[in-house]
Design a protein around this motif. Structure first.
Motif, PDB file in Angstrom:
ATOM      1  N   PHE A 102     -14.436-104.400 -17.175  1.00 35.87           N
ATOM      2  CA  PHE A 102     -13.881-103.835 -18.490  1.00 35.87           C
ATOM      3  C   PHE A 102     -12.767-104.841 -18.969  1.00 35.87           C
ATOM      4  N   ILE A 103     -12.988-105.520 -19.988  1.00 39.29           N
ATOM      5  CA  ILE A 103     -11.747-106.245 -20.476  1.00 39.29           C
ATOM      6  C   ILE A 103     -11.371-105.725 -21.906  1.00 39.29           C
ATOM      7  N   ARG A 104     -10.070-105.607 -22.021  1.00 37.78           N
ATOM      8  CA  ARG A 104      -9.553-105.449 -23.366  1.00 37.78           C
ATOM      9  C   ARG A 104      -8.500-106.769 -23.574  1.00 37.78           C
ATOM     10  N   PRO A 105      -9.168-107.592 -24.452  1.00 35.20           N
ATOM     11  CA  PRO A 105      -8.632-109.024 -24.646  1.00 35.20           C
ATOM     12  C   PRO A 105      -7.244-108.596 -25.712  1.00 35.20           C
ATOM     13  N   MET A 107      -1.007 -99.553 -25.675  1.00 36.45           N
ATOM     14  CA  MET A 107      -1.406 -98.039 -25.368  1.00 36.45           C
ATOM     15  C   MET A 107      -3.075 -98.156 -24.716  1.00 36.45           C
ATOM     16  N   THR A 108      -3.229 -96.887 -24.001  1.00 34.64           N
ATOM     17  CA  THR A 108      -4.481 -97.122 -23.380  1.00 34.64           C
ATOM     18  C   THR A 108      -5.609 -97.170 -24.285  1.00 34.64           C
ATOM     19  N   PRO A 109      -6.551 -98.117 -23.997  1.00 33.24           N
ATOM     20  CA  PRO A 109      -7.954 -98.135 -25.059  1.00 33.24           C
ATOM     21  C   PRO A 109      -8.772 -97.017 -24.725  1.00 33.24           C
ATOM     22  N   LEU A 110      -8.944 -96.300 -25.517  1.00 30.17           N
ATOM     23  CA  LEU A 110      -9.891 -95.229 -25.455  1.00 30.17           C
ATOM     24  C   LEU A 110     -11.232 -95.463 -25.087  1.00 30.17           C
ATOM     25  N   CYS A 111     -11.744 -96.740 -25.759  1.00 26.56           N
ATOM     26  CA  CYS A 111     -12.884 -97.005 -25.610  1.00 26.56           C
ATOM     27  C   CYS A 111     -13.531 -97.096 -24.221  1.00 26.56           C
ATOM     28  N   PHE A 112     -12.558 -97.672 -23.463  1.00 28.00           N
ATOM     29  CA  PHE A 112     -13.079 -97.887 -22.002  1.00 28.00           C
ATOM     30  C   PHE A 112     -12.903 -96.477 -21.059  1.00 28.00           C
ATOM     31  N   ALA A 113     -12.189 -95.505 -21.630  1.00 28.02           N
ATOM     32  CA  ALA A 113     -12.130 -94.289 -20.867  1.00 28.02           C
ATOM     33  C   ALA A 113     -13.595 -93.500 -21.375  1.00 28.02           C
ATOM     34  N   ILE A 114     -14.154 -93.885 -22.494  1.00 28.90           N
ATOM     35  CA  ILE A 114     -15.401 -93.430 -22.660  1.00 28.90           C
ATOM     36  C   ILE A 114     -16.472 -93.979 -22.031  1.00 28.90           C
ATOM     37  N   LEU A 115     -16.202 -95.361 -22.055  1.00 27.12           N
ATOM     38  CA  LEU A 115     -17.506 -96.138 -21.138  1.00 27.12           C
ATOM     39  C   LEU A 115     -17.275 -95.699 -19.858  1.00 27.12           C
ATOM     40  N   LYS A 116     -16.195 -95.509 -19.314  1.00 27.05           N
ATOM     41  CA  LYS A 116     -15.859 -95.359 -17.801  1.00 27.05           C
ATOM     42  C   LYS A 116     -16.671 -93.665 -17.704  1.00 27.05           C
ATOM     43  N   GLY A 117     -16.441 -92.925 -18.455  1.00 24.22           N
ATOM     44  CA  GLY A 117     -17.034 -91.612 -18.546  1.00 24.22           C
ATOM     45  C   GLY A 117     -18.604 -91.531 -18.826  1.00 24.22           C
ATOM     46  N   LEU A 118     -19.141 -92.647 -19.230  1.00 23.66           N
ATOM     47  CA  LEU A 118     -20.735 -92.699 -19.321  1.00 23.66           C
ATOM     48  C   LEU A 118     -21.292 -93.679 -18.058  1.00 23.66           C
ATOM     49  N   HIS A 153     -16.017-112.482 -10.653  1.00 23.51           N
ATOM     50  CA  HIS A 153     -17.176-112.853 -10.695  1.00 23.51           C
ATOM     51  C   HIS A 153     -18.040-111.549 -10.386  1.00 23.51           C
ATOM     52  N   PRO A 154     -18.129-110.565 -11.469  1.00 25.78           N
ATOM     53  CA  PRO A 154     -18.711-109.324 -11.583  1.00 25.78           C
ATOM     54  C   PRO A 154     -20.212-109.711 -12.040  1.00 25.78           C
ATOM     55  N   ASP A 155     -21.178-108.383 -11.811  1.00 23.38           N
ATOM     56  CA  ASP A 155     -22.230-108.961 -12.345  1.00 23.38           C
ATOM     57  C   ASP A 155     -22.436-108.666 -13.680  1.00 23.38           C
ATOM     58  N   LEU A 156     -21.635-107.976 -14.513  1.00 26.73           N
ATOM     59  CA  LEU A 156     -21.595-107.644 -16.022  1.00 26.73           C
ATOM     60  C   LEU A 156     -19.927-107.714 -16.377  1.00 26.73           C
ATOM     61  N   VAL A 157     -19.626-108.091 -17.491  1.00 30.69           N
ATOM     62  CA  VAL A 157     -18.466-107.822 -18.288  1.00 30.69           C
ATOM     63  C   VAL A 157     -18.550-106.980 -19.676  1.00 30.69           C
ATOM     64  N   ALA A 158     -17.992-106.324 -19.681  1.00 30.22           N
ATOM     65  CA  ALA A 158     -18.065-105.540 -20.855  1.00 30.22           C
ATOM     66  C   ALA A 158     -16.678-105.652 -21.664  1.00 30.22           C
ATOM     67  N   MET A 159     -16.652-105.918 -22.984  1.00 31.74           N
ATOM     68  CA  MET A 159     -15.481-106.386 -23.798  1.00 31.74           C
ATOM     69  C   MET A 159     -15.430-105.495 -25.005  1.00 31.74           C
ATOM     70  N   THR A 160     -14.162-105.072 -25.422  1.00 31.41           N
ATOM     71  CA  THR A 160     -14.140-104.376 -26.719  1.00 31.41           C
ATOM     72  C   THR A 160     -13.581-105.576 -27.612  1.00 31.41           C
ATOM     73  N   VAL A 161     -14.136-105.765 -29.004  1.00 23.58           N
ATOM     74  CA  VAL A 161     -13.714-106.970 -29.749  1.00 23.58           C
ATOM     75  C   VAL A 161     -13.413-106.480 -31.019  1.00 23.58           C
ATOM     76  N   GLU A 162     -12.181-106.722 -31.431  1.00 24.32           N
ATOM     77  CA  GLU A 162     -11.640-106.366 -32.921  1.00 24.32           C
ATOM     78  C   GLU A 162     -11.651-107.720 -33.453  1.00 24.32           C
ATOM     79  N   THR A 163     -11.452-107.661 -34.952  1.00 24.50           N
ATOM     80  CA  THR A 163     -11.583-109.189 -35.689  1.00 24.50           C
ATOM     81  C   THR A 163     -10.293-109.956 -35.072  1.00 24.50           C
ATOM     82  N   TYR A 164      -9.041-109.474 -35.011  1.00 24.58           N
ATOM     83  CA  TYR A 164      -8.175-110.266 -34.616  1.00 24.58           C
ATOM     84  C   TYR A 164      -8.159-110.647 -33.189  1.00 24.58           C
ATOM     85  N   THR A 165      -8.823-110.099 -32.356  1.00 24.04           N
ATOM     86  CA  THR A 165      -9.092-110.433 -31.036  1.00 24.04           C
ATOM     87  C   THR A 165     -10.244-111.291 -30.811  1.00 24.04           C
ATOM     88  N   ALA A 166     -11.172-111.562 -31.814  1.00 27.49           N
ATOM     89  CA  ALA A 166     -12.478-112.020 -31.732  1.00 27.49           C
ATOM     90  C   ALA A 166     -12.273-113.474 -30.988  1.00 27.49           C
TER      91      ALA A 166
END
Ligand code: B12
Ligand code: SF4
Length: 456
Positions: free
Chosen positions: A5-8, A19-30, A52-65
């Motif tokens: 999981f990456i929060r850029p 601050m803790t990015p809540l979307c990853f607490a949700i993704l982890k819970g799922l 080198h994982p099998d999958l990368v999951a990123m959260t992307v906002e306009t400023y972090t695009a």
């Protein structure tokens, strides 16, 4: 699978106020326990090299695009699949798909299990989108992934999603439409009892979606004896008893979008309701009489703004002893009505400012009517500097009902103002993303025709 999981960050650098990015607490819970999950927040530490994982999951906002696309390009070059979700891919799926193997549009809850199943079978679809807004009952936040990381000492909690209003510049309305959802209050309270420290940030876009629900939430919070902050529309001031209850339940500070002191500007942005139930002066009095510290935000660049608007707003914020304030150039975000209007009027300065190597953080992105773009940039920066001078901090601090009311408020006031002062200078004029990656990477990495329109 091994999943990263990456929060850029906005830039390739560390932040002091993450601050803790809540979307990853949700993704982890799922995410099923059978998968191995590692989480990196680029605001806290540089990203690992040659991960080198099998999958990368990123959260992307306009400023972090821009930064997200750079990171994704690096992973994909090494053959790692990348899935992106959040505001920006939701608004611009075809752009995000040039840099990701799959994107999730809107909320993750309804589709994340499918993404994982398809990734395991090496059969990712380009787009995942739930059929409707998922119900928030039973949502599980797994905060274990934040353990050991140096986040600000505040627990983020979400009660609801969406806002009852529809300001023309706002990404929230563009993301959720008119859909408003709240979690069962009992679940929110249980979660706070189990996980929260003394300080909470209720991250709802507007905690005052309706009076009855707000009252019920505030009453339920009283026995927990927490100190909390939130974002709320200023029309809550029409109900002084509710504001008093908000304070009793532990609210010490709230962010209000004042946006402009000019009523024609408010009308243009569909925010006339800001002064519909009372003048700013009246509303501020109700809120501060209750002991709540005001974090006021202002935007500049609407059609009635002139070179004098900045000074007027910053003096207003200092005179009213705001705890914090922000003065931003109005920035058209993709998805919002304002963006479409600016494009239609031919006023945008960049094709896509969020990817443009010439765009700088804090700068104007369109041509205003009442001043030049350079004056807009300079006026906002000047206002932020003036608000954050030592004399302003001292003057605003002398507020017995609010900023000096008790030891919590006083401590928070000084700590936040020191951080805010530093952040004004740290971000201004910076190129988004990593500066040393040339702009050609955009073309190099594009393996999908950028003009191809994806039918959703
Ligand atoms: C709290 C908050 C902050 C906090 C920090 C939060 C944090 N954890 O670090 C502070 C105040 C510091 C902050 C700063 C900024 N913020 Co902010 N922030 C928020 C706020 C209010 C809540 C975030 C949150 O916790 N949401 C709850 C989670 C559960 O929702 P979510 O992230 O949307 O995730 C769901 C879906 O989007 C999706 N999803 C999201 N990511 C992913 C990833 C994958 C892989 C998948 C499958 C799904 C998925 O699934 C999730 C669950 O359903 C949001 C508004 C909002 N409602 O989200 C604005 C918001 C995200 N912020 C915004 C902005 C602009 C900023 C700043 C850039 C402001 C500025 N000019 O400096 C800075 C950026 C700072 C930085 N370094 O990145 C905008 C982004 C708009 C856009 N179009 O991109 C928002 C939407 C506010 C707004 N009204 O427009 N912010
Ligand atoms: S009140 Fe705030 S969250 Fe609601 S639409 Fe306006 S800017 Fe967006």
């Amino acid at each position: 699978m091994k999943i990263t999981f990456i929060r850029p960050n906005l830039f390739d650098q560390r932040s002091t106020d993450a601050m803790t990015p809540l979307c990853f607490a949700i993704l982890k819970g799922l995410t099923s326990e059978k998968h191995e999950v590692v989480f990196h927040d680029e605001r806290l530490a540089p990203l690992p090299v040659n991960d080198h994982p099998d999958l990368v999951a990123m959260t992307v906002e306009t400023y972090t695009a821009r930064r997200s696309y750079q990171i994704a390009a690096d992973y994909r070059r090494r053959g790692v699949k990348v899935v992106m979700g959040g505001y920006h891919p939701t608004f611009l799926p075809e752009e995000a798909l040039q840099f990701a193997d799959a994107i999730v549009i809107g909320d993750a809850e309804a589709v994340w299990h499918q993404v994982l199943e398809d990734a395991e079978n090496n059969a990712l679809s380009p787009i995942y989108q739930g059929e409707e807004f998922p119900c928030l009952d039973g949502i599980k936040f797994d905060r274990s992934i934040f353990q050991g990381k140096k986040y600000a000492p505040v627990t983020l909690v979400q009660y609801g999603r969406g806002c009852k209003y529809s300001c023309d510049f706002c990404s929230i309305r563009a993301f959720y439409g008119s859909n408003l959802r709240q979690r069962p209050i009992g679940q929110v309270i249980d979660e706070i009892k189990r996980h929260a420290g003394k300080f909470l940030f209720l991250v709802d876009d507007n905690i005052f979606v309706n009076g009855d629900q707000a009252r019920e939430l505030f009453e339920a919070l009283i026995p927990l004896k927490k100190k909390w902050f939130c974002q709320v529309s200023i029309d809550i001031a029409k109900d002084p008893e509710l504001v008093e209850l908000m304070r009793k339940s532990g609210c010490i500070s709230a962010l209000f979008g004042f946006e402009s002191l000019n009523t024609d500007n408010l009308k243009q942005m569909a925010k006339s309701w800001n002064v519909h139930y009372g003048s700013y002066g009246d509303s501020i009095r109700v809120i501060q009489d209750a002991g709540i510290m005001i974090y006021g935000t202002f935007v500049f660049g609407y059609d009635q703004d002139t070179r004098d608007s900045f000074e007027e707003a910053v003096d207003f914020a200092i005179d009213h002893k705001f705890y914090l304030a922000n003065f931003n150039p109005l920035t058209p975000m993709p998805g919002a009505r304002l963006y479409d209007r600016m494009v239609a009027e031919g006023r945008m300065l960049y094709d896509r400012w969020w990817l443009d190597e010439n765009y700088r953080y804090g700068h104007a992105t369109f041509t205003p009517l009442g001043m030049t773009a350079e004056e807009l940039t300079a006026g906002c920066f000047r206002a932020r500097r003036k608000f954050n001078t030592l004399s302003s901090i001292l003057k605003r601090g002398m507020a017995w009902r609010t900023n000096m009311r008790d030891v919590y408020r006083l401590g928070l006031y000084w700590m936040s103002n020191v951080v805010s002062r530093r952040e004004v200078y740290r971000k201004q004029d910076r190129v988004l993303g990593a500066e040393d990656i040339p702009v050609e990477w955009l073309d190099d990495q594009a393996d999908v025709d950028p003009l191809k329109v994806i039918t959703l």
